[in-house]
Design a protein around this motif. Structure first.
Motif, PDB file in Angstrom:
ATOM      1  N   VAL A 188       0.835  -1.206   0.000  1.00 36.16           N
ATOM      2  CA  VAL A 188       0.000   0.000   0.000  1.00 36.16           C
ATOM      3  C   VAL A 188       0.875   1.264   0.000  1.00 36.16           C
ATOM      4  CG1 VAL A 188      -1.635   1.287   1.413  1.00 36.16           C
ATOM      5  CG2 VAL A 188      -1.970  -1.142   1.045  1.00 36.16           C
ATOM      6  N   ILE A 189       1.951   1.244   0.781  1.00 39.40           N
ATOM      7  CA  ILE A 189       2.823   2.431   0.840  1.00 39.40           C
ATOM      8  C   ILE A 189       3.537   2.606  -0.501  1.00 39.40           C
ATOM      9  CG2 ILE A 189       4.851   3.454   1.967  1.00 39.40           C
ATOM     10  CD1 ILE A 189       3.935   2.033   4.570  1.00 39.40           C
ATOM     11  N   ARG A 190       3.963   1.504  -1.082  1.00 38.72           N
ATOM     12  CA  ARG A 190       4.649   1.607  -2.387  1.00 38.72           C
ATOM     13  C   ARG A 190       3.709   2.126  -3.479  1.00 38.72           C
ATOM     14  NH1 ARG A 190       9.517   0.791  -3.385  1.00 38.72           N
ATOM     15  NH2 ARG A 190       9.000   0.910  -5.580  1.00 38.72           N
ATOM     16  N   SER A 191       2.415   1.872  -3.316  1.00 37.62           N
ATOM     17  CA  SER A 191       1.472   2.329  -4.352  1.00 37.62           C
ATOM     18  C   SER A 191       1.495   3.860  -4.464  1.00 37.62           C
ATOM     19  CB  SER A 191       0.055   1.820  -4.059  1.00 37.62           C
ATOM     20  OG  SER A 191      -0.506   2.548  -2.984  1.00 37.62           O
ATOM     21  N   LEU A 192       1.854   4.545  -3.358  1.00 38.06           N
ATOM     22  CA  LEU A 192       1.945   6.017  -3.410  1.00 38.06           C
ATOM     23  C   LEU A 192       3.067   6.435  -4.357  1.00 38.06           C
ATOM     24  CD1 LEU A 192       1.690   6.917   0.362  1.00 38.06           C
ATOM     25  CD2 LEU A 192       0.084   7.627  -1.404  1.00 38.06           C
ATOM     26  N   ALA A 193       4.228   5.751  -4.204  1.00 40.93           N
ATOM     27  CA  ALA A 193       5.370   6.093  -5.057  1.00 40.93           C
ATOM     28  C   ALA A 193       5.050   5.777  -6.514  1.00 40.93           C
ATOM     29  CB  ALA A 193       6.605   5.327  -4.596  1.00 40.93           C
ATOM     30  N   GLU A 194       4.331   4.675  -6.698  1.00 40.05           N
ATOM     31  CA  GLU A 194       3.987   4.308  -8.080  1.00 40.05           C
ATOM     32  C   GLU A 194       3.119   5.371  -8.735  1.00 40.05           C
ATOM     33  OE1 GLU A 194       2.590   0.375  -7.268  1.00 40.05           O
ATOM     34  OE2 GLU A 194       4.661  -0.244  -6.855  1.00 40.05           O
ATOM     35  N   GLU A 195       2.430   6.149  -7.910  1.00 37.92           N
ATOM     36  CA  GLU A 195       1.626   7.255  -8.470  1.00 37.92           C
ATOM     37  C   GLU A 195       2.407   8.563  -8.500  1.00 37.92           C
ATOM     38  OE1 GLU A 195      -2.248   7.510  -6.683  1.00 37.92           O
ATOM     39  OE2 GLU A 195      -2.235   5.331  -6.460  1.00 37.92           O
ATOM     40  N   GLY A 196       3.711   8.487  -8.272  1.00 38.29           N
ATOM     41  CA  GLY A 196       4.551   9.671  -8.437  1.00 38.29           C
ATOM     42  C   GLY A 196       4.801  10.486  -7.182  1.00 38.29           C
ATOM     43  N   LYS A 197       4.340   9.994  -6.024  1.00 35.68           N
ATOM     44  CA  LYS A 197       4.551  10.756  -4.780  1.00 35.68           C
ATOM     45  C   LYS A 197       5.963  10.509  -4.224  1.00 35.68           C
ATOM     46  CE  LYS A 197       0.041  11.579  -4.617  1.00 35.68           C
ATOM     47  NZ  LYS A 197      -0.472  12.894  -4.989  1.00 35.68           N
ATOM     48  N   SER A 198       6.425  11.441  -3.367  1.00 34.18           N
ATOM     49  CA  SER A 198       7.677  11.229  -2.630  1.00 34.18           C
ATOM     50  C   SER A 198       7.338  10.577  -1.303  1.00 34.18           C
ATOM     51  CB  SER A 198       8.328  12.567  -2.281  1.00 34.18           C
ATOM     52  OG  SER A 198       8.957  13.094  -3.371  1.00 34.18           O
ATOM     53  N   VAL A 199       8.021   9.495  -0.988  1.00 30.31           N
ATOM     54  CA  VAL A 199       7.729   8.806   0.275  1.00 30.31           C
ATOM     55  C   VAL A 199       9.022   8.625   1.062  1.00 30.31           C
ATOM     56  CG1 VAL A 199       6.704   6.754   1.328  1.00 30.31           C
ATOM     57  CG2 VAL A 199       5.871   7.537  -0.898  1.00 30.31           C
ATOM     58  N   LEU A 200       8.966   8.961   2.338  1.00 28.13           N
ATOM     59  CA  LEU A 200      10.112   8.783   3.223  1.00 28.13           C
ATOM     60  C   LEU A 200       9.662   7.886   4.380  1.00 28.13           C
ATOM     61  CD1 LEU A 200      13.052   9.914   3.595  1.00 28.13           C
ATOM     62  CD2 LEU A 200      12.073  11.561   5.168  1.00 28.13           C
ATOM     63  N   VAL A 201      10.470   6.862   4.699  1.00 24.09           N
ATOM     64  CA  VAL A 201      10.057   5.896   5.716  1.00 24.09           C
ATOM     65  C   VAL A 201      11.174   5.672   6.723  1.00 24.09           C
ATOM     66  CG1 VAL A 201       9.297   3.522   6.097  1.00 24.09           C
ATOM     67  CG2 VAL A 201       8.699   4.659   3.995  1.00 24.09           C
ATOM     68  N   ILE A 202      10.808   5.657   7.996  1.00 26.29           N
ATOM     69  CA  ILE A 202      11.730   5.188   9.029  1.00 26.29           C
ATOM     70  C   ILE A 202      11.283   3.784   9.386  1.00 26.29           C
ATOM     71  CG2 ILE A 202      12.392   5.377  11.447  1.00 26.29           C
ATOM     72  CD1 ILE A 202      12.046   8.317  11.266  1.00 26.29           C
ATOM     73  N   GLU A 203      12.183   2.824   9.312  1.00 22.78           N
ATOM     74  CA  GLU A 203      11.783   1.460   9.631  1.00 22.78           C
ATOM     75  C   GLU A 203      12.996   0.698  10.159  1.00 22.78           C
ATOM     76  OE1 GLU A 203       8.693  -0.106   9.693  1.00 22.78           O
ATOM     77  OE2 GLU A 203      10.034  -1.570  10.603  1.00 22.78           O
ATOM     78  N   HIS A 204      12.781  -0.041  11.255  1.00 25.88           N
ATOM     79  CA  HIS A 204      13.899  -0.793  11.834  1.00 25.88           C
ATOM     80  C   HIS A 204      13.818  -2.287  11.540  1.00 25.88           C
ATOM     81  CE1 HIS A 204      14.962   2.863  13.943  1.00 25.88           C
ATOM     82  NE2 HIS A 204      13.792   2.906  14.531  1.00 25.88           N
ATOM     83  N   ASP A 205      12.724  -2.721  10.924  1.00 25.82           N
ATOM     84  CA  ASP A 205      12.635  -4.132  10.521  1.00 25.82           C
ATOM     85  C   ASP A 205      13.310  -4.209   9.149  1.00 25.82           C
ATOM     86  OD1 ASP A 205      11.866  -6.399   9.132  1.00 25.82           O
ATOM     87  OD2 ASP A 205       9.824  -6.413   9.906  1.00 25.82           O
ATOM     88  N   LEU A 206      14.496  -4.832   9.119  1.00 29.61           N
ATOM     89  CA  LEU A 206      15.329  -4.744   7.914  1.00 29.61           C
ATOM     90  C   LEU A 206      14.695  -5.439   6.708  1.00 29.61           C
ATOM     91  CD1 LEU A 206      18.906  -5.188   9.405  1.00 29.61           C
ATOM     92  CD2 LEU A 206      17.811  -3.083   8.638  1.00 29.61           C
ATOM     93  N   ALA A 207      13.962  -6.532   6.945  1.00 28.59           N
ATOM     94  CA  ALA A 207      13.340  -7.217   5.798  1.00 28.59           C
ATOM     95  C   ALA A 207      12.248  -6.332   5.204  1.00 28.59           C
ATOM     96  CB  ALA A 207      12.778  -8.559   6.233  1.00 28.59           C
ATOM     97  N   THR A 208      11.506  -5.639   6.059  1.00 27.91           N
ATOM     98  CA  THR A 208      10.457  -4.739   5.565  1.00 27.91           C
ATOM     99  C   THR A 208      11.074  -3.527   4.877  1.00 27.91           C
ATOM    100  OG1 THR A 208       9.028  -5.415   7.369  1.00 27.91           O
ATOM    101  CG2 THR A 208       8.421  -3.406   6.235  1.00 27.91           C
TER     102      THR A 208
END
Ligand code: ADP
Ligand code: SF4
Ligand code: SF4
Length: 601
Positions: free
Chosen positions: A263-283
């Protein structure tokens, strides 16, 4: 005549931790012993407002005497690495300093990887326009964005800040602590999501994030995992240019994490800029196109590395060395050991049980006969609400099985998934009342020091961050004398380093107490790092569950991931687990072989 101006490049900063500094109790030992002050220079003076010391970075010689003399470890003198570059923001004298900003790019997901307290929120505040950076000149608060636009001339950030200053950029944020949401957002989930459905994607996010069953519920009746998914949905539904997700996976199980990725990647696919902080390395790996690594000293300074491809970047982080910057961020690499399957009859049983069942009104659990050995860590996979805690309670004799029996009941210490923080008092008070071994040498050296609790002993429990609260809860659980230590999602809100430390602390305590640990978690990299064996829970959350017997990691993973239709491979260089894209060559190949979780290449 040519006059050469001598430019002094500041390579050292001093940081004062104002929470720790207690001049009333020390009578300014730092000032008394500073050689600069003894030479009658103003190397350290007293701030008239706060009555705390102010260290002059121009006059300080960096001798370290004040650091050693301060009884409360309140001062840190830091030599900055050359790669740090120019400062972007400093909060004030002897306060945190940030170097560098990430390069945003429309149509991509950019990950930030680094410890807590390294400046990620500061970056977010700058990029969302709430903080105008001062380039280290904290005495002159900037009035507008002109200097920032000028500084980034010629880079993609120039246009970004131009648009931001003109109000043409809209930022949408998913906050970290979603459990606070019901305090500010009331009412039914359906109404909340309907109100923010600016991009007309309600059906899509409801389906992908499996929110159908919660739409009619009130916000205050949602579990942490449900709140997390509602928060992600509400963020994705809104119309903006720049989307920021602060730890989107805490409290989600493995398949929910991958749905969130989609779902989060779908934003980028529509041309948005997305910044994520995540500590689960596989995710983080599955989610990001590129990452920036943040390094430095938490609470002191943070440097944003150059942008790296996600695989290379995560590998560099694991190896502890950033080649382009020539900076070592950890003394040793994180090592993933690929364990051969454990022979089934190895070890002495700490607890053994026959086939078990437990019937509650509306929920039933069955478990296959099995045993838990001394000194081992068994991880339990499965979604939330599927009976993992009920199983542990049967082992402890807290719940009687409806059928079957546990040979010898064991004592159990338990850290729940959701940690309540309404304790009135400080961390010390909490430990005094809840941690039986608090005050002992073992507690101090094996639990308190590695989990860095000493720095928060005087803080009120109510004011702790998610990561601090988690470390406190892990410490309190380990301080109890028990035979099985049950941890439900110990990784939530911990950064990567803290996750690894928690893993080591748990292992050491379990072995020294001749006990065992049952750990429920959804961070596959952490599970891989910590598990001796594993068990799988499947069924329908909230309705029925089935627990397989503890077995080796390969078999358990194959069963678990087979049910989810997800495959993992291992990175060739670091051996860390990486999720395969659905229907990719590797995914299809592994599924054909029945190897959902590759142990080796
Ligand atoms: P992260 O998001 O990586 O955990 P933060 O950006 O929140 O890190 O914080 C980095 C450092 O800056 C911390 O030491 C924090 O205490 C400090 N800091 C954050 N905001 C302020 C502020 N307004 N004034 C002074 N120090 C701050
Ligand atoms: Fe003074 Fe040395 Fe401390 Fe600098 S490091 S403030 S010179 S005592
Ligand atoms: Fe005392 Fe340490 Fe604060 Fe100096 S920094 S005033 S020694 S507590």
């Amino acid at each position: 005549m040519i006059i050469f101006l001598h430019v002094i490049i500041m390579t050292r900063i001093s940081i004062l931790d104002k929470d720790r500094c207690q001049p009333k109790k020390c009578d300014y030992l730092c000032i008394h012993y500073c050689p600069g002050v003894r030479m009658e220079e103003d190397t350290i003076v007293i701030d008239e407002d706060t009555k705390k010391p102010l260290i002059s970075e121009e006059l300080c010689e960096g001798c370290g005497i004040c650091t050693n003399r301060c009884p409360f470890d309140a001062i840190t003198i830091i030599n900055l690495p050359e790669a740090a570059g120019e400062p972007i923001h400093r909060f004030g004298q002897n306060q945190f300093e940030l170097f560098g900003l990430p390069n945003l790019e429309a149509g991509t997901v950019l990950g930030l990887l680094g410890p807590n307290g390294i400046g990620k929120s500061t970056i977010m505040n700058i990029l969302s326009g709430t903080l105008i950076p001062n380039f280290g000149d904290f005495e002159n608060k900037p009035e507008n964005w002109d200097a920032v636009i000028e500084y980034y001339k010629g880079s993609s950030l120039q246009k970004y800040f131009q648009d931001l200053s003109e109000g043409n950029i809209k930022t949408i944020l998913k906050p970290q602590m979603v459990d606070k949401l019901p305090k500010v957002v009331k009412g039914k989930v359906k109404d909340l999501l309907g109100n923010v459905n600016e991009r007309d994607k309600l059906d899509y996010v409801t389906k992908e994030l499996q929110l159908e069953n919660v739409l009619d519920r009130n916000m205050e009746n949602l579990s942490g995992g449900e709140l997390q998914r509602v928060a992600i949905a509400a963020t994705v539904l809104r119309e903006g240019d720049f989307y920021y997700f602060d730890e989107p996976t805490s409290w989600l199980d493995v398949s929910q994490r991958l749905n969130a990725v989609k779902v989060i990647r779908s934003l980028a696919e529509e041309g948005k800029s997305v910044l994520v902080i995540e500590h689960d390395l596989a995710t983080l790996d599955a989610l990001s196109d590129n990452i920036h690594i943040l390094y430095g000293q938490p609470g002191g300074y943070g440097v944003v590395s150059g942008r790296k491809g996600v695989r290379i970047g995560i590998n560099a982080y694991i190896n502890g060395f950033l080649a382009e910057e020539n900076v070592r961020i950890r003394r040793n690499p994180i090592e993933f050991t690929i364990r051969p399957p454990t022979p089934e009859d190895e070890g002495d049983a700490l607890a053994s049980y026959s086939d078990l069942s437990k019937e509650y009104d509306g929920f039933s659990l069955t478990a296959d006969e099995g045993e838990i050995f001394y000194d081992e860590i068994v991880t339990a996979f499965g979604s939330n609400g599927i009976g993992k805690t009920t199983f542990a309670k049967m082992l402890a004799g807290v719940e009687e099985p409806t059928t079957g029996e546990v040979d010898e009941e064991v004592t159990i210490a338990y850290k729940p998934q959701y940690i309540v923080s309404n304790f009135e008092g400080t961390v010390s008070d909490f430990l005094y009342m809840n941690a039986p071994s608090f005050g002992s040498k073992i507690f101090e050296s094996e639990i308190m020091t590695p989990l860095t609790l000493d720095e928060m002993l005087d803080k009120p429990v109510k004011g702790l961050s998610g990561g601090e609260l988690q470390r406190l809860a892990i410490a309190a659980t380990l301080s109890k004398d028990a035979e099985i230590y049950l941890f439900d999602e110990p990784t939530a809100f911990l950064d990567v380093e803290q996750r690894l430390i928690a893993a080591r602390v748990i292992r050491k305590m379990v072995e020294s107490r001749n006990a065992a640990s049952l750990i429920v978690d959804h961070d596959i990299v952490f599970i891989d790092y910590i598990s001796d064996r594993a068990m799988v829970f499947n069924g329908t959350p909230g309705l029925n569950g089935h627990a397989s017997k503890p077995t080796d990691l390969r078999n358990a993973m194959n069963e678990f991931l087979g049910n989810l239709n997800i495959t993992f491979r291992r990175d060739k260089e670091t051996k860390r687990p990486r999720v395969n894209k659905l229907d990719s060559y590797k995914d299809r190949e592994q599924k054909e072989k029945g190897e959902y979780y590759y142990l080796s290449d």
